[in-house]
Design a protein around this motif. Structure first.
Motif, PDB file in Angstrom:
ATOM      1  N   ALA A 175     -53.781 -11.541   2.527  1.00  0.00           N
ATOM      2  CA  ALA A 175     -55.060 -10.844   2.578  1.00  0.00           C
ATOM      3  C   ALA A 175     -54.914  -9.407   2.104  1.00  0.00           C
ATOM      4  N   LEU A 176     -53.813  -8.768   2.487  1.00  0.00           N
ATOM      5  CA  LEU A 176     -53.563  -7.387   2.061  1.00  0.00           C
ATOM      6  C   LEU A 176     -53.468  -7.312   0.541  1.00  0.00           C
ATOM      7  N   GLU A 177     -52.844  -8.317  -0.055  1.00  0.00           N
ATOM      8  CA  GLU A 177     -52.748  -8.351  -1.511  1.00  0.00           C
ATOM      9  C   GLU A 177     -54.127  -8.482  -2.149  1.00  0.00           C
ATOM     10  N   ARG A 178     -54.958  -9.360  -1.595  1.00  0.00           N
ATOM     11  CA  ARG A 178     -56.314  -9.541  -2.138  1.00  0.00           C
ATOM     12  C   ARG A 178     -57.159  -8.287  -1.981  1.00  0.00           C
ATOM     13  N   LEU A 179     -56.864  -7.503  -0.949  1.00  0.00           N
ATOM     14  CA  LEU A 179     -57.664  -6.317  -0.665  1.00  0.00           C
ATOM     15  C   LEU A 179     -56.983  -5.044  -1.158  1.00  0.00           C
ATOM     16  N   ASP A 180     -56.152  -5.199  -2.190  1.00  0.00           N
ATOM     17  CA  ASP A 180     -55.543  -4.059  -2.866  1.00  0.00           C
ATOM     18  C   ASP A 180     -54.723  -3.176  -1.935  1.00  0.00           C
ATOM     19  N   GLY A 181     -54.051  -3.808  -0.965  1.00  0.00           N
ATOM     20  CA  GLY A 181     -53.126  -3.072  -0.126  1.00  0.00           C
ATOM     21  C   GLY A 181     -53.742  -2.312   1.021  1.00  0.00           C
ATOM     22  N   ARG A 182     -55.016  -2.592   1.322  1.00  0.00           N
ATOM     23  CA  ARG A 182     -55.673  -1.853   2.407  1.00  0.00           C
ATOM     24  C   ARG A 182     -56.604  -2.756   3.203  1.00  0.00           C
ATOM     25  N   PRO A 231     -65.294  -0.232   3.705  1.00  0.00           N
ATOM     26  CA  PRO A 231     -64.155  -0.817   4.418  1.00  0.00           C
ATOM     27  C   PRO A 231     -63.751  -2.170   3.874  1.00  0.00           C
ATOM     28  N   HIS A 232     -62.465  -2.422   3.903  1.00  0.00           N
ATOM     29  CA  HIS A 232     -61.902  -3.717   3.543  1.00  0.00           C
ATOM     30  C   HIS A 232     -61.697  -4.504   4.841  1.00  0.00           C
ATOM     31  N   ILE A 233     -62.231  -5.727   4.890  1.00  0.00           N
ATOM     32  CA  ILE A 233     -62.308  -6.463   6.142  1.00  0.00           C
ATOM     33  C   ILE A 233     -61.660  -7.833   5.998  1.00  0.00           C
ATOM     34  N   LEU A 234     -60.839  -8.188   6.985  1.00  0.00           N
ATOM     35  CA  LEU A 234     -60.259  -9.530   7.094  1.00  0.00           C
ATOM     36  C   LEU A 234     -60.882 -10.229   8.286  1.00  0.00           C
ATOM     37  N   ASP A 276     -56.959 -22.489   0.846  1.00  0.00           N
ATOM     38  CA  ASP A 276     -57.388 -21.380   0.001  1.00  0.00           C
ATOM     39  C   ASP A 276     -58.766 -21.648  -0.601  1.00  0.00           C
ATOM     40  N   GLY A 277     -59.522 -20.558  -0.786  1.00  0.00           N
ATOM     41  CA  GLY A 277     -60.799 -20.631  -1.466  1.00  0.00           C
ATOM     42  C   GLY A 277     -61.038 -19.333  -2.208  1.00  0.00           C
ATOM     43  N   ALA A 278     -62.162 -19.267  -2.904  1.00  0.00           N
ATOM     44  CA  ALA A 278     -62.460 -18.072  -3.689  1.00  0.00           C
ATOM     45  C   ALA A 278     -62.514 -16.824  -2.820  1.00  0.00           C
ATOM     46  N   ASP A 279     -63.051 -16.970  -1.619  1.00  0.00           N
ATOM     47  CA  ASP A 279     -63.198 -15.822  -0.728  1.00  0.00           C
ATOM     48  C   ASP A 279     -62.435 -16.003   0.575  1.00  0.00           C
ATOM     49  N   ALA A 280     -61.480 -16.915   0.592  1.00  0.00           N
ATOM     50  CA  ALA A 280     -60.746 -17.184   1.826  1.00  0.00           C
ATOM     51  C   ALA A 280     -59.277 -17.447   1.525  1.00  0.00           C
ATOM     52  N   VAL A 281     -58.427 -16.954   2.412  1.00  0.00           N
ATOM     53  CA  VAL A 281     -56.992 -17.207   2.336  1.00  0.00           C
ATOM     54  C   VAL A 281     -56.672 -18.370   3.267  1.00  0.00           C
ATOM     55  N   GLY A 282     -55.930 -19.345   2.792  1.00  0.00           N
ATOM     56  CA  GLY A 282     -55.581 -20.494   3.599  1.00  0.00           C
ATOM     57  C   GLY A 282     -54.365 -20.242   4.466  1.00  0.00           C
ATOM     58  N   ALA A 283     -54.459 -20.631   5.742  1.00  0.00           N
ATOM     59  CA  ALA A 283     -53.321 -20.517   6.655  1.00  0.00           C
ATOM     60  C   ALA A 283     -53.604 -21.372   7.876  1.00  0.00           C
ATOM     61  N   ASP A 284     -52.600 -22.120   8.314  1.00  0.00           N
ATOM     62  CA  ASP A 284     -52.710 -22.916   9.534  1.00  0.00           C
ATOM     63  C   ASP A 284     -52.118 -22.095  10.672  1.00  0.00           C
ATOM     64  N   LEU A 285     -52.992 -21.497  11.474  1.00  0.00           N
ATOM     65  CA  LEU A 285     -52.532 -20.578  12.513  1.00  0.00           C
ATOM     66  C   LEU A 285     -51.830 -21.281  13.659  1.00  0.00           C
TER      67      LEU A 285
END
Length: 243
Positions: free
Chosen positions: A60-67, A5-8, A38-47
């Protein structure tokens, strides 16, 4: 669910979120986290910003190849506001807490449901999982300075149950966990400011939870919990509040 599974995971750079990343990484899962930058394993966003959750989902979807197969909503704030604060400060505090804790989570849940529906129509694997990290405060309430926090977490629980009831037939599962005090920097500050001994006396277990205890529960719900558990809300509070 797919074998890999691809997990966010939101709010993954410290505390419970970092422990969740650790619990899931290496368990046949690709994990993308989230932080303020942003980081190597994290997407930056101010929620706190309107629309940030949608931008986070797309990146995140882009980093996880669309899934994305699993969404873990963990990001949150616990910031006090006094009942006698000026009205503009009071409303700003409520707006910020509800935006980060509830609205951003709702936006991400919405994107997840739509994503899984689109994948199902396209003939891909059906459904996915949402795990929302709420709080004991959803049921017990919180301090006089944290009405907004308790309200936001109660909203997360109600949202989780609504998703579970509304989309189970489509293979979309939703769970929530409700930790009490957990030994993160946020809890440490609160314990020291409010009198730790007095607060600990209210926890029959005699200690606050470790982040790893919450993370192991989240990992179970994300990867292993049977579908019939959808809608479940699990407490992790040392019996300080028993429903």
């Amino acid at each position: 669910m797919t074998d890999s599974p691809h997990i966010l995971i939101t709010g993954s750079t410290r505390g419970i979120g970092a422990a969740i990343v650790e619990a899931l990484t290496g368990r046949a899962a690709r994990v993308v986290g989230h932080g303020r930058t942003d980081g190597a394993d994290a997407v930056g966003a101010d929620l706190a910003e309107a629309g940030a959750a949608d931008r986070l989902w797309e990146r995140a979807l882009e980093r996880l190849d669309g899934r994305i197969d699993v969404l873990v909503n963990n990001a949150g704030v616990f910031e006090p506001i006094a009942v006698d604060a000026p009205a503009d400060e009071w409303q700003a505090a409520w707006g910020r807490t509800l935006q980060i804790n509830l609205q951003a989570s709702a936006d991400l849940c919405r994107r997840a449901v739509l994503h899984w529906r689109e994948r199902s129509v396209a003939g891909a694997e059906r459904g996915g999982r949402i795990v929302n990290v709420a709080s004991r405060a959803a049921y017990r309430g919180d301090s006089p300075a944290h009405w907004h926090y308790a309200a936001s977490k109660a909203g997360m629980v109600a949202m989780t149950k609504s998703i579970a009831r509304g989309y189970a037939a489509e293979g979309i599962l939703a769970f929530a966990v409700c930790p009490g005090f957990t030994m993160t920097g946020m809890a440490e500050d609160y314990l020291s400011s409010r009198g730790g001994d007095k607060l600990l006396a209210d926890i029959p277990l005699g200690r606050v939870a470790a982040p790893q205890e919450v993370a192991s529960t989240v990992a179970y719900l994300a990867l292993e919990a049977p579908p019939s558990m959808t809608g479940a809300v699990l407490d992790i509070n040392g019996a300080s509040y028993v429903r």
